[in-house]
Design an enzyme around this catalytic site. Structure first.
Site, PDB file in Angstrom:
ATOM      1  N   LYS A 176       4.500  -8.006 -12.888  1.00  0.00           N
ATOM      2  CA  LYS A 176       4.160  -9.190 -12.102  1.00  0.00           C
ATOM      3  C   LYS A 176       2.704  -9.086 -11.683  1.00  0.00           C
ATOM      4  O   LYS A 176       2.353  -8.294 -10.811  1.00  0.00           O
ATOM      5  CB  LYS A 176       5.023  -9.337 -10.842  1.00  0.00           C
ATOM      6  CG  LYS A 176       4.837 -10.737 -10.204  1.00  0.00           C
ATOM      7  CD  LYS A 176       5.181 -10.777  -8.735  1.00  0.00           C
ATOM      8  CE  LYS A 176       3.993 -10.480  -7.843  1.00  0.00           C
ATOM      9  NZ  LYS A 176       2.903 -11.510  -7.922  1.00  0.00           N
ATOM     10  N   GLY A 207       4.146 -15.393 -10.814  1.00  0.00           N
ATOM     11  CA  GLY A 207       4.765 -16.009  -9.651  1.00  0.00           C
ATOM     12  C   GLY A 207       4.357 -15.317  -8.371  1.00  0.00           C
ATOM     13  O   GLY A 207       3.488 -14.433  -8.364  1.00  0.00           O
ATOM     14  N   GLY A 209       4.887 -13.139  -4.744  1.00  0.00           N
ATOM     15  CA  GLY A 209       5.602 -11.954  -4.314  1.00  0.00           C
ATOM     16  C   GLY A 209       6.919 -12.277  -3.657  1.00  0.00           C
ATOM     17  O   GLY A 209       7.923 -11.560  -3.831  1.00  0.00           O
ATOM     18  N   VAL A 212       9.153 -13.823  -7.191  1.00  0.00           N
ATOM     19  CA  VAL A 212       9.234 -12.931  -8.348  1.00  0.00           C
ATOM     20  C   VAL A 212       9.236 -11.465  -7.916  1.00  0.00           C
ATOM     21  O   VAL A 212      10.030 -10.657  -8.426  1.00  0.00           O
ATOM     22  CB  VAL A 212       8.081 -13.225  -9.327  1.00  0.00           C
ATOM     23  CG1 VAL A 212       8.030 -12.172 -10.440  1.00  0.00           C
ATOM     24  CG2 VAL A 212       8.249 -14.611  -9.922  1.00  0.00           C
ATOM     25  N   GLY A 213       8.357 -11.108  -6.987  1.00  0.00           N
ATOM     26  CA  GLY A 213       8.329  -9.729  -6.517  1.00  0.00           C
ATOM     27  C   GLY A 213       9.647  -9.300  -5.892  1.00  0.00           C
ATOM     28  O   GLY A 213      10.163  -8.211  -6.165  1.00  0.00           O
ATOM     29  N   GLU A 251       1.365   2.525  -3.837  1.00  0.00           N
ATOM     30  CA  GLU A 251      -0.051   2.811  -3.577  1.00  0.00           C
ATOM     31  C   GLU A 251      -0.530   1.683  -2.688  1.00  0.00           C
ATOM     32  O   GLU A 251      -0.668   0.543  -3.126  1.00  0.00           O
ATOM     33  CB  GLU A 251      -0.828   2.880  -4.890  1.00  0.00           C
ATOM     34  CG  GLU A 251      -2.165   3.585  -4.748  1.00  0.00           C
ATOM     35  CD  GLU A 251      -3.318   2.631  -4.534  1.00  0.00           C
ATOM     36  OE1 GLU A 251      -3.684   2.427  -3.350  1.00  0.00           O
ATOM     37  OE2 GLU A 251      -3.831   2.097  -5.516  1.00  0.00           O
ATOM     38  N   CYS A 285      -8.980  -0.422  -1.954  1.00  0.00           N
ATOM     39  CA  CYS A 285      -8.122   0.293  -1.001  1.00  0.00           C
ATOM     40  C   CYS A 285      -8.711   1.643  -0.629  1.00  0.00           C
ATOM     41  O   CYS A 285      -8.474   2.150   0.468  1.00  0.00           O
ATOM     42  CB  CYS A 285      -6.712   0.447  -1.566  1.00  0.00           C
ATOM     43  SG  CYS A 285      -6.667   1.198  -3.216  1.00  0.00           S
ATOM     44  N   GLU A 385      -7.294  -2.051   8.003  1.00  0.00           N
ATOM     45  CA  GLU A 385      -7.930  -2.295   6.708  1.00  0.00           C
ATOM     46  C   GLU A 385      -8.477  -3.720   6.666  1.00  0.00           C
ATOM     47  O   GLU A 385      -7.720  -4.683   6.771  1.00  0.00           O
ATOM     48  CB  GLU A 385      -6.926  -2.084   5.576  1.00  0.00           C
ATOM     49  CG  GLU A 385      -7.570  -2.185   4.203  1.00  0.00           C
ATOM     50  CD  GLU A 385      -6.610  -1.881   3.076  1.00  0.00           C
ATOM     51  OE1 GLU A 385      -6.995  -1.154   2.155  1.00  0.00           O
ATOM     52  OE2 GLU A 385      -5.462  -2.379   3.127  1.00  0.00           O
TER      53      GLU A 385
END
Length: 477
Positions: A176, A207, A209, A212-213, A251, A285, A385
């Site tokens: 995805k 798609g 998250g 589809v996720g 991650e 990141c 972050e």
């Protein structure tokens, strides 16, 4: 829709069972963040699309798992060659979809992916797939069907670091891509087909998250989820996947510290640290978003930062002289701007930058590259972050204080130390983070990459990155 030949992308489709599957439902527009123009569209996929892809992956898995590892490595090497051949297309897609400067995509889209593919194939070719321990035969076998969910900041590289080791291990994959930067996925799919990967071993479902996720994380025939993204989203993936007790590799976010020691080469530490802090417009990141400096050297470091920052031109990412383009979306621009405003409100010293777009840019998702000094290590800009070109300079008193600040967030992804080598190594050993670079050491594709704490729990690259996608069986005889 932009019809410029350089930005001509295929009609919206998933990639299932070795071919493009046209989609006639709702679409997700892909917007160039520098201009606001729509450059392409991809399907707004559904759980039914996920079912079809997982079915194809499940059917293809036994044959691919039984393929000799040497043949799997040969196919993967052909994938690497195909990515090299189409690197210019991938670079143009990255610039168009998420604003990556061409000065950066030459590395991220053209040079790095084939190198990563070859290094992973090297690992697989020398890997001990079986081993004898007393009367036991230890066998390493593929996990099964892997769902790979990737972010928008490094579209092709994140595909490579998940899909390639999964394939080398003998798994089938459903990918995805991120909605903001989905275009490289189609190129990758075409390359795998040209390389001779059997139909169904690699599939793509576009798609959101939320749809589809979630469907991939929950699917009973998905055996593993490998996810890269925010810590918040990673928590959700873990929670959904736990219902079927599938393996999850994460991650996630970071708030990495660059500790500059009193015995460091200050200019090298500052210029090298700023380069990583602002790489890819700060949308990394592992960005060194906190620069920890001896209190006595704070003002000298700030002066060096001003000098180094003057080299970072902001503008059209298609201009090869530009080092920083726009952020990936207008939503991201607003998010980063809010953090800059928060830093000012919380009393940090604004060295350069600040809210608003850079001078001369009246549109696009641009922010002013920003440096704060005298930052309280407990403040929001030092703890959370930001994912933009915002650097926090934090003074410390001694080694213990520096380590305390460095370890004082929920994250632990990467970090850096600049200083006399043995001194720097001693500090690096005390940092609660998955990877530490000393004095700007070069990237090593054979070393594992991943985080401590809420930065995640898996590893990518090297032998450990391959092992993430393997089960271990003991046969006694």
């Amino acid at each position: 829709m932009n019809t410029d030949k350089a930005l001509s992308f295929p009609s919206p489709a998933h990639w299932i069972d070795g071919r493009a599957v046209p989609f006639d439902g709702p679409l997700i527009e892909v917007v160039n963040p520098a201009t606001g123009d729509v450059v392409a569209a991809v399907p707004d996929g559904t759980a039914a699309d996920v079912d079809r892809a997982v079915e194809a992956a499940s059917a293809a898995f036994p044959g691919w798992a039984a393929t000799d590892p040497a043949e799997r490595a040969a196919v993967v090497r052909r994938v690497g060659a195909g990515l090299k051949e189409r690197g210019g297309e991938i670079a143009a897609a990255m610039t168009a979809e998420m604003g990556a400067a061409r000065s950066l995509t030459d590395t991220l889209a053209i040079a790095l992916p084939p190198m990563a593919v070859d290094s992973l194939a090297d690992v697989a070719e020398s890997f001990a797939w079986t081993e004898e321990i007393a009367n036991s035969l230890i066998v390493r076998e593929p996990v099964g069907v892997v769902a790979a969910i990737v972010p928008w900041n490094f579209p092709i590289q994140q595909i490579v670091t998940k899909v390639v080791p999964a394939l080398l291990a003998g798994n089938s994959v459903v990918l995805k891509p991120a909605e903001l930067a989905p275009l490289a996925a189609r190129i990758f799919a075409e390359v795998t087909s040209d390389a001779g990967l059997p139909a169904g071993v690699f599939n793509v479902v576009h798609g959101t998250g939320q749809v589809v996720g979630e469907a991939l994380a929950a699917h009973p025939r998905v055996d593993m989820v490998s996810f890269t993204g925010s810590t918040r989203a990673g928590r959700r993936v873990s929670a959904v996947a736990s219902e079927t007790v599938k393996r999850v590799a994460l991650e996630l976010g970071g708030k990495s510290a660059n500790i500059i020691l009193p015995d460091a080469d200050l200019k090298a530490a500052v210029t090298g640290g700023l380069a990583v802090a602002w790489a890819n417009n700060g949308q990394v990141c592992g960005a060194y978003s906190r620069m920890l400096v001896p209190a006595a050297l704070h003002d000298e470091v700030v002066a060096l930062l001003r000098e180094a920052a003057a080299e970072y031109t902001v503008g059209d990412p298609a201009d090869e002289s530009v080092r920083l383009g726009p952020l990936a979306s207008e939503a991201q621009r607003q998010r980063v701007t809010a953090y800059i405003e928060r830093g000012i409100a919380d009393g940090a010293t604004l060295v350069l930058g600040g809210p608003g777009r850079p001078e001369g840019l009246t549109g696009g998702a641009y922010v002013r590259p920003t440096i704060f000094a005298d930052v309280d290590p407990r403040s929001a800009i030092a703890q959370e972050e930001i994912f933009g070109p915002v650097l926090a300079v934090i003074p410390y008193t001694d080694d213990d204080h520096a380590v305390e600040i460095a370890n004082g967030t929920i994250y632990g992804l990467t970090g850096a130390v600049f200083g006399e080598e043995e001194h720097a190594l001693a500090i690096a050993r005390r940092m609660r983070t998955g990877q530490v670079d000393i004095n700007g050491a070069r990237f090593n594709p054979f070393a594992p990459f991943g985080g401590y704490k809420q930065s995640g729990n898996g590893r990518e690259y090297g032998r450990q990155g391959l092992e993430e996608f393997l089960e271990t069986k003991a046969i006694q005889r």
